[in-house]
Design an enzyme around this catalytic site. Structure first.
Site, PDB file in Angstrom:
ATOM      1  N   CYS A   1      39.810  52.700  27.027  1.00 32.74           N
ATOM      2  CA  CYS A   1      38.716  52.322  26.132  1.00 32.74           C
ATOM      3  C   CYS A   1      38.666  50.811  25.918  1.00 32.74           C
ATOM      4  O   CYS A   1      39.662  50.115  26.069  1.00 32.74           O
ATOM      5  CB  CYS A   1      38.913  52.946  24.755  1.00 32.74           C
ATOM      6  SG  CYS A   1      39.157  54.696  24.772  1.00 32.74           S
TER       7      CYS A   1
ATOM      8  N   ARG B   1      38.036  48.478  32.967  1.00 35.02           N
ATOM      9  CA  ARG B   1      39.185  49.142  32.368  1.00 35.02           C
ATOM     10  C   ARG B   1      39.163  50.651  32.604  1.00 35.02           C
ATOM     11  O   ARG B   1      40.175  51.312  32.430  1.00 35.02           O
ATOM     12  CB  ARG B   1      39.206  48.868  30.858  1.00 35.02           C
ATOM     13  CG  ARG B   1      39.317  47.401  30.515  1.00 35.02           C
ATOM     14  CD  ARG B   1      38.884  47.132  29.098  1.00 35.02           C
ATOM     15  NE  ARG B   1      39.762  47.704  28.120  1.00 35.02           N
ATOM     16  CZ  ARG B   1      40.791  47.065  27.555  1.00 35.02           C
ATOM     17  NH1 ARG B   1      41.028  45.818  27.876  1.00 35.02           N
ATOM     18  NH2 ARG B   1      41.540  47.651  26.668  1.00 35.02           N
TER      19      ARG B   1
ATOM     20  N   TRP C   1      37.406  56.200  27.246  1.00 33.25           N
ATOM     21  CA  TRP C   1      38.111  56.905  28.318  1.00 33.25           C
ATOM     22  C   TRP C   1      38.826  58.060  27.627  1.00 33.25           C
ATOM     23  O   TRP C   1      39.726  57.850  26.827  1.00 33.25           O
ATOM     24  CB  TRP C   1      39.108  55.963  28.978  1.00 33.25           C
ATOM     25  CG  TRP C   1      39.685  56.485  30.236  1.00 33.25           C
ATOM     26  CD1 TRP C   1      39.058  56.608  31.454  1.00 33.25           C
ATOM     27  CD2 TRP C   1      41.019  56.947  30.444  1.00 33.25           C
ATOM     28  NE1 TRP C   1      39.918  57.109  32.378  1.00 33.25           N
ATOM     29  CE2 TRP C   1      41.125  57.328  31.801  1.00 33.25           C
ATOM     30  CE3 TRP C   1      42.138  57.076  29.630  1.00 33.25           C
ATOM     31  CZ2 TRP C   1      42.301  57.831  32.346  1.00 33.25           C
ATOM     32  CZ3 TRP C   1      43.305  57.582  30.178  1.00 33.25           C
ATOM     33  CH2 TRP C   1      43.381  57.950  31.521  1.00 33.25           C
TER      34      TRP C   1
ATOM     35  N   ASN D   1      39.967  51.549  20.157  1.00 31.69           N
ATOM     36  CA  ASN D   1      40.541  51.516  21.490  1.00 31.69           C
ATOM     37  C   ASN D   1      42.008  51.893  21.315  1.00 31.69           C
ATOM     38  O   ASN D   1      42.634  51.462  20.360  1.00 31.69           O
ATOM     39  CB  ASN D   1      40.419  50.084  22.029  1.00 31.69           C
ATOM     40  CG  ASN D   1      41.271  49.853  23.251  1.00 31.69           C
ATOM     41  OD1 ASN D   1      41.531  50.778  24.007  1.00 31.69           O
ATOM     42  ND2 ASN D   1      41.717  48.618  23.426  1.00 31.69           N
ATOM     43  N   GLY D   2      42.544  52.759  22.201  1.00 32.97           N
ATOM     44  CA  GLY D   2      43.955  53.150  22.073  1.00 32.97           C
ATOM     45  C   GLY D   2      44.063  54.598  21.653  1.00 32.97           C
ATOM     46  O   GLY D   2      43.189  55.409  21.959  1.00 32.97           O
TER      47      GLY D   2
ATOM     48  N   GLU E   1      52.651  53.182  49.171  1.00 33.87           N
ATOM     49  CA  GLU E   1      51.541  52.439  48.583  1.00 33.87           C
ATOM     50  C   GLU E   1      50.232  52.749  49.324  1.00 33.87           C
ATOM     51  O   GLU E   1      49.187  52.949  48.706  1.00 33.87           O
ATOM     52  CB  GLU E   1      51.857  50.932  48.599  1.00 33.87           C
ATOM     53  CG  GLU E   1      50.740  50.015  48.150  1.00 33.87           C
ATOM     54  CD  GLU E   1      50.199  50.322  46.757  1.00 33.87           C
ATOM     55  OE1 GLU E   1      50.791  51.116  46.016  1.00 33.87           O
ATOM     56  OE2 GLU E   1      49.126  49.776  46.433  1.00 33.87           O
TER      57      GLU E   1
ATOM     58  N   LYS F   1      46.870  54.448  47.737  1.00 38.51           N
ATOM     59  CA  LYS F   1      45.534  53.833  47.836  1.00 38.51           C
ATOM     60  C   LYS F   1      44.536  54.847  48.397  1.00 38.51           C
ATOM     61  O   LYS F   1      43.421  54.982  47.895  1.00 38.51           O
ATOM     62  CB  LYS F   1      45.536  52.600  48.756  1.00 38.51           C
ATOM     63  CG  LYS F   1      46.144  51.345  48.222  1.00 38.51           C
ATOM     64  CD  LYS F   1      45.374  50.666  47.117  1.00 38.51           C
ATOM     65  CE  LYS F   1      45.819  51.156  45.760  1.00 38.51           C
ATOM     66  NZ  LYS F   1      47.028  50.572  45.204  1.00 38.51           N
TER      67      LYS F   1
ATOM     68  N   GLU G   1      43.774  57.561  45.860  1.00 35.98           N
ATOM     69  CA  GLU G   1      43.061  57.032  44.696  1.00 35.98           C
ATOM     70  C   GLU G   1      41.562  56.869  44.943  1.00 35.98           C
ATOM     71  O   GLU G   1      40.755  57.188  44.082  1.00 35.98           O
ATOM     72  CB  GLU G   1      43.703  55.668  44.366  1.00 35.98           C
ATOM     73  CG  GLU G   1      43.443  55.141  43.001  1.00 35.98           C
ATOM     74  CD  GLU G   1      44.254  53.862  42.723  1.00 35.98           C
ATOM     75  OE1 GLU G   1      44.887  53.309  43.648  1.00 35.98           O
ATOM     76  OE2 GLU G   1      44.227  53.422  41.569  1.00 35.98           O
TER      77      GLU G   1
ATOM     78  N   HIS H   1      61.649  67.485  58.603  1.00 31.97           N
ATOM     79  CA  HIS H   1      62.356  68.453  57.749  1.00 31.97           C
ATOM     80  C   HIS H   1      61.396  69.381  57.012  1.00 31.97           C
ATOM     81  O   HIS H   1      61.756  69.977  56.012  1.00 31.97           O
ATOM     82  CB  HIS H   1      63.248  67.721  56.740  1.00 31.97           C
ATOM     83  CG  HIS H   1      64.405  67.018  57.373  1.00 31.97           C
ATOM     84  ND1 HIS H   1      65.498  67.666  57.879  1.00 31.97           N
ATOM     85  CD2 HIS H   1      64.619  65.696  57.607  1.00 31.97           C
ATOM     86  CE1 HIS H   1      66.358  66.794  58.382  1.00 31.97           C
ATOM     87  NE2 HIS H   1      65.839  65.581  58.237  1.00 31.97           N
TER      88      HIS H   1
ATOM     89  N   LYS I   1      42.078  51.425  34.787  1.00 29.72           N
ATOM     90  CA  LYS I   1      42.855  50.269  35.252  1.00 29.72           C
ATOM     91  C   LYS I   1      44.141  50.111  34.442  1.00 29.72           C
ATOM     92  O   LYS I   1      45.183  49.773  34.994  1.00 29.72           O
ATOM     93  CB  LYS I   1      41.994  49.008  35.140  1.00 29.72           C
ATOM     94  CG  LYS I   1      42.660  47.739  35.646  1.00 29.72           C
ATOM     95  CD  LYS I   1      42.744  47.725  37.153  1.00 29.72           C
ATOM     96  CE  LYS I   1      43.466  46.506  37.702  1.00 29.72           C
ATOM     97  NZ  LYS I   1      43.901  46.726  39.094  1.00 29.72           N
TER      98      LYS I   1
HETATM   99  O1  M6R Z   1      49.263  47.739  35.163  1.00 27.95           O
HETATM  100  P1  M6R Z   1      50.381  48.451  35.871  1.00 27.95           P
HETATM  101  O2  M6R Z   1      50.802  47.740  37.117  1.00 27.95           O
HETATM  102  O3  M6R Z   1      51.551  48.724  34.989  1.00 27.95           O
HETATM  103  O4  M6R Z   1      49.768  49.844  36.301  1.00 27.95           O
HETATM  104  C1  M6R Z   1      50.570  50.847  36.866  1.00 27.95           C
HETATM  105  C2  M6R Z   1      49.728  51.898  37.552  1.00 27.95           C
HETATM  106  O5  M6R Z   1      48.929  52.563  36.634  1.00 27.95           O
HETATM  107  C3  M6R Z   1      48.846  51.268  38.632  1.00 27.95           C
HETATM  108  O6  M6R Z   1      49.603  50.564  39.558  1.00 27.95           O
HETATM  109  C4  M6R Z   1      48.029  52.329  39.385  1.00 27.95           C
HETATM  110  O7  M6R Z   1      48.901  53.151  40.099  1.00 27.95           O
HETATM  111  C5  M6R Z   1      47.041  51.619  40.296  1.00 27.95           C
HETATM  112  N1  M6R Z   1      45.696  51.907  39.883  1.00 27.95           N
HETATM  113  C6  M6R Z   1      47.172  51.970  41.706  1.00 27.95           C
HETATM  114  O8  M6R Z   1      46.239  51.294  42.495  1.00 27.95           O
END
Ligand code: M6R
Length: 596
Positions: free
Chosen positions: A2, A29, A77, A103-104, A471, A475, A478, A494, A591
């Site tokens: 939020c 965000r 959110w 927010n929060g 990673e 990606k 996501e 395995h 984010k």
């Molecule tokens: O702000 P942070 O690096 O602590 O966030 C951690 C994860 O939420 C963040 O890396 C998330 O996995 C990404 N959106 C991946 O692209």
């Protein structure tokens, strides 16, 4: 996550444009609902809100026409209560005499709703933001002034949050900060507040950062900051922000994700300059040198950087490090943590709740808390004994790309330094990243027709490319909404090998040092009809065995592994766009995850 925004102006004016622009700038965000309230000079409150994208909701509800001399906007959110109009914010109090948004998280909102109902208040939603408004209302009904009621409301509200409220018959907005971001912007005959800085910079460059436990009383001409606990006034000089918002615009790229991938050469160069010059790295290293146990603690992409870092520390510094996902750190390692141990907390935002929670608990056990963060001024930065800033600027796109590169680079630099090695081996990196981006963009176009209709993928790595494979898989998951499993390449035989059939896509990320150990795995997939893609430095044995090859510019370790994430970032991006998704704002994601 939020975001809230507030504005107070000296006279009645159209506020719609500003409110919508603020929402747009907060939208990186992550959110599912949007709402705006405008309060006229005569005390009329115009509240409009709905579920959906800022552009769509604003068009549908005609935010543009909203006018008044005070305004509140909120992006929600969903955490407590499903995304719906009634749960969208801002919220009214019982008599529609006050409007507010938060927010929060107010974690005791269910119990509070019962309390409010018992007290005869009208509760309309299951959203915790409404609790902030009613908590203030409760104390107003008991006869407290608005300022006192706002302060007292915080005794009722449990959790981490920031909220803003405005009453019909006043000329001010009141806001509080307790765990979530809040920044004040100072204008000419108008003042602003917001959850973050980027959403204020189109209005003013003069800002005041509000700290936890403080409240803001904001009029058009005056801003007063007070301690919530005792009401004492806080004197804080405004800062002049020199950063440009250019970073928050797409700069000619179709998406922030692509822009941020392409910014990697520049941010890597900036970070190397910074590390070579800054006192932070030296202080950081001296803490690590004397540590008993070292933990690298993070979530998501930042965890993958930590994993890469742990391999680099073993290899270049001869130092064992325990990389661990933040929530798992608590049951697995916290019981044995003691003073003498060092925790390196890694986070782009510096606000990720899972990481902050682990950090606070570890600090209580005496750990020396260090951090590697992107957002300066973040909670994590402030809670650290020493921090290394990764100098990436704003990362708007939800999928982290450039911040991963610089987190991993920071670890590599520290590992080399700790091992007494020459860090000038890193100097060619920015040029190599540029070359890799250029080469990969062409190659990715080549494999997309084969990959775009697949619903599952594997991404395999070994040694220092294991973290890159994880990673890359994150990606792809996501932004494509398909399943991609990241795995150690030697583990594939395995179990998962059984799922290989004709054209089944398996990506191998291979460091030049690990070609022999990877070859048999590639063949095991290829000979069963799988579609193998190999990302590596040029090598004839790989070319002979792989379906497709992405050959990286020759660099050798330690740089080759770092470069290997770039084709994966671009592959994920291109697949997402091909499927018609918005890679910058994947569904259900945010984010900054400031909730459990
Ligand atoms: O702000 P942070 O690096 O602590 O966030 C951690 C994860 O939420 C963040 O890396 C998330 O996995 C990404 N959106 C991946 O692209």
């Amino acid at each position: 996550m939020c975001g809230i925004f507030g504005i107070v102006t000296g006279r009645e004016e159209n506020l719609g444009g500003i409110l919508v622009e603020a929402c747009r700038r907060l939208s990186y965000r992550g959110y599912d609902s949007v709402g705006c309230a405008a309060i006229s000079a005569g005390g009329e409150v115009d509240l409009r809100k709905d579920v959906g994208k800022v552009e769509d909701v604003s068009r549908k509800l005609n935010f543009g026409e909203m006018s008044g001399c005070r305004g509140i906007a909120q992006l929600r959110w969903a955490t407590f209560g499903a995304p719906s109009i009634v749960n969208a914010q801002p919220h009214f109090d019982s008599d529609k005499e006050m409007v507010g948004a938060h927010n929060g998280n107010v974690v005791n909102n269910v119990a509070l709703r019962d309390l409010f109902k018992k007290e005869g208040l009208t509760v309309r939603s299951t959203n915790d933001g409404e609790s902030c408004v009613h908590a203030v209302e409760l104390f107003l009904r008991k006869g407290f002034s608005t300022e006192e009621a706002v302060r007292k409301a915080n005794d009722l509200l449990e959790g981490d949050y920031a909220f803003v409220i405005g009453r019909r018959d006043e000329k001010t907005l009141y806001a509080v900060k307790k765990g979530s971001g809040l920044v004040v912007g100072l204008g000419e005959n108008s003042n602003y507040l917001s959850s973050d800085l980027p959403s204020l910079l189109f209005l003013t460059k003069r800002i005041i950062r509000v700290e936890d436990g403080e409240m803001v009383i904001m009029g058009a001409e005056t801003v007063t900051i007070k301690r919530i606990d005792d009401g004492s006034e806080v004197k804080r000089e405004p800062e002049e922000i020199t950063q440009e918002m250019g970073a928050a615009q797409k700069g000619g790229y179709p998406h922030f994700m692509l822009k941020e991938i392409c910014e990697q050469p520049v941010v890597a160069r900036d970070l190397l300059h910074l590390l070579n010059a800054s006192p932070h790295a030296k202080m950081f290293l001296s803490k690590l040198q004397n540590a008993r146990n070292i933990y690298f603690i993070a979530c998501g992409t930042s965890y993958h950087a930590a994993l890469f870092g742990a391999t680099a520390f073993a290899r270049y510094a001869g130092r064992t490090v325990i990389p661990v996902l933040a929530p798992q750190f608590i049951p697995q390692y916290l019981p044995t943590v003691a003073s003498g141990d060092v925790g390196v907390f890694v986070s782009q935002s510096g606000e990720t709740r899972d990481v902050l929670k682990a950090m606070m608990m570890a600090k209580e056990k005496g750990i020396a808390a260090l951090s590697i963060v992107n957002v300066l001024g973040s909670t994590m930065m402030k809670e650290s004994e020493v921090y290394i800033p990764i100098a990436c600027g704003y990362e708007i796109s939800v999928p982290a790309t450039k911040t991963f590169m610089n987190q991993a680079l920071a670890f590599l630099y520290l590992a080399l330094k700790l091992g007494g090695k020459d860090t000038s081996v890193l100097d060619p990196l920015p040029g190599l990243i540029s070359e890799t981006i250029k080469m990969s963009r062409e190659k990715v176009a080549d494999v997309i027709p084969h990959l775009k209709d697949q619903e599952e993928y594997y991404c395999l790595g070994y040694g220092s490319t294991y973290s890159m494979a994880l990673e890359g898989a994150l990606k792809i998951k996501e932004v494509t909404y398909s399943h991609c499993e990241g795995m150690l390449s030697t583990e594939f035989k395995h179990g998962p090998l059984s799922s290989v059939r004709k054209n089944y896509p398996v990506v191998f990320v291979v460091s030049p040092d690990d070609i022999p150990v990877s070859l048999s795995g590639i063949n095991e997939v290829a000979c069963r009809g799988g579609y193998t893609i190999v990302i590596s430095e040029k090598d004839e044995s790989l070319r002979a065995n792989a379906g497709k090859t992405f050959f990286l510019p020759k660099s050798g370790e330690p740089l080759a592994s770092l470069l290997s994430v770039i084709p994966l970032q671009l592959m994920a991006y291109r697949l997402s766009v091909e499927r018609g998704f918005d890679p910058d704002f994947p569904r259900n994601l945010s984010k900054t995850l400031t909730v459990d």
